[in-house]
Write an enzyme that holds these catalytic residues in place. Sequence first.
Site, PDB file in Angstrom:
ATOM      1  N   THR A  65       1.054  -1.143   0.103  1.00 44.24           N
ATOM      2  CA  THR A  65      -0.044  -0.070   0.172  1.00 44.24           C
ATOM      3  C   THR A  65       0.916   1.172  -0.014  1.00 44.24           C
ATOM      4  O   THR A  65       2.142   1.237   0.678  1.00 44.24           O
ATOM      5  CB  THR A  65      -0.730   0.151   1.321  1.00 44.24           C
ATOM      6  OG1 THR A  65      -0.089   0.319   2.396  1.00 44.24           O
ATOM      7  CG2 THR A  65      -1.765  -1.294   1.367  1.00 44.24           C
ATOM      8  N   HIS A 104       8.232   3.991  -4.541  1.00 46.67           N
ATOM      9  CA  HIS A 104       7.556   5.308  -4.250  1.00 46.67           C
ATOM     10  C   HIS A 104       8.546   6.230  -4.334  1.00 46.67           C
ATOM     11  O   HIS A 104       9.449   6.249  -3.410  1.00 46.67           O
ATOM     12  CB  HIS A 104       6.941   4.978  -2.995  1.00 46.67           C
ATOM     13  CG  HIS A 104       6.201   6.519  -2.590  1.00 46.67           C
ATOM     14  ND1 HIS A 104       5.134   6.444  -1.729  1.00 46.67           N
ATOM     15  CD2 HIS A 104       6.411   7.717  -2.810  1.00 46.67           C
ATOM     16  CE1 HIS A 104       4.715   7.567  -1.443  1.00 46.67           C
ATOM     17  NE2 HIS A 104       5.366   8.442  -2.421  1.00 46.67           N
ATOM     18  N   CYS A 130       3.971  12.086  -6.012  1.00 45.71           N
ATOM     19  CA  CYS A 130       4.999  11.109  -6.097  1.00 45.71           C
ATOM     20  C   CYS A 130       4.485  10.129  -7.285  1.00 45.71           C
ATOM     21  O   CYS A 130       3.282  10.001  -7.628  1.00 45.71           O
ATOM     22  CB  CYS A 130       5.421  10.472  -4.920  1.00 45.71           C
ATOM     23  SG  CYS A 130       6.097  11.488  -3.703  1.00 45.71           S
TER      24      CYS A 130
END
Length: 187
Positions: A33, A56, A39
């Site tokens: 998650t 990420h 981003c």
Amino acid sequence: MTSFHHDDPERAVKVHVTQGESHVTADPNVVMTTVLGSCIAACIRDPQSGVGGMNHFLLPDSGDGRRDGDAVRYGAYAMEVLINDLLKRGARRERLEAKIFGGAKLFDGLSDVGASNAAFAERFLRDEGIPIVSSSTGGVSARRVEFWPASGRVRQRLVAVDNAPQDVRRPTPPPMPAVASGDVDLF
């Protein structure tokens, strides 16, 4: 030992991937998650081996060619780390497929970092020969993303972002006590 494979987020082992991180697994019980604004998260997997991962990143690159402690924030580093970790875990480069998310423009008047991030991710994956099978980039909403690497399933939820200035009211100060005649207050 019984292994179960499911896409039920309530029963899955959740791994939250924050800015500058990546995670790779072949565990069918893991859901990755993250929450994204400008981003980007790349969800890359080998559907045959079941190995998959998510990264990420904050910016496409440092712009000055440096490789320092801040490198984890940049897309080039994040993509290289994710792909190399996938290959180390048994994924085959020729079978990799990607899904990319994020790249929103959350604030007016600022440069569109989100669009630069999305363009970078698309270009990087194209140059690496990794097909993008799904993407959701741009727009003005943040995203909550859940990725099940074993199945390739992704669930995205848009998060409302209110950039309108709030009407701020200052509390009314209490009335000052009346000063008796002849008294002097010194500060």
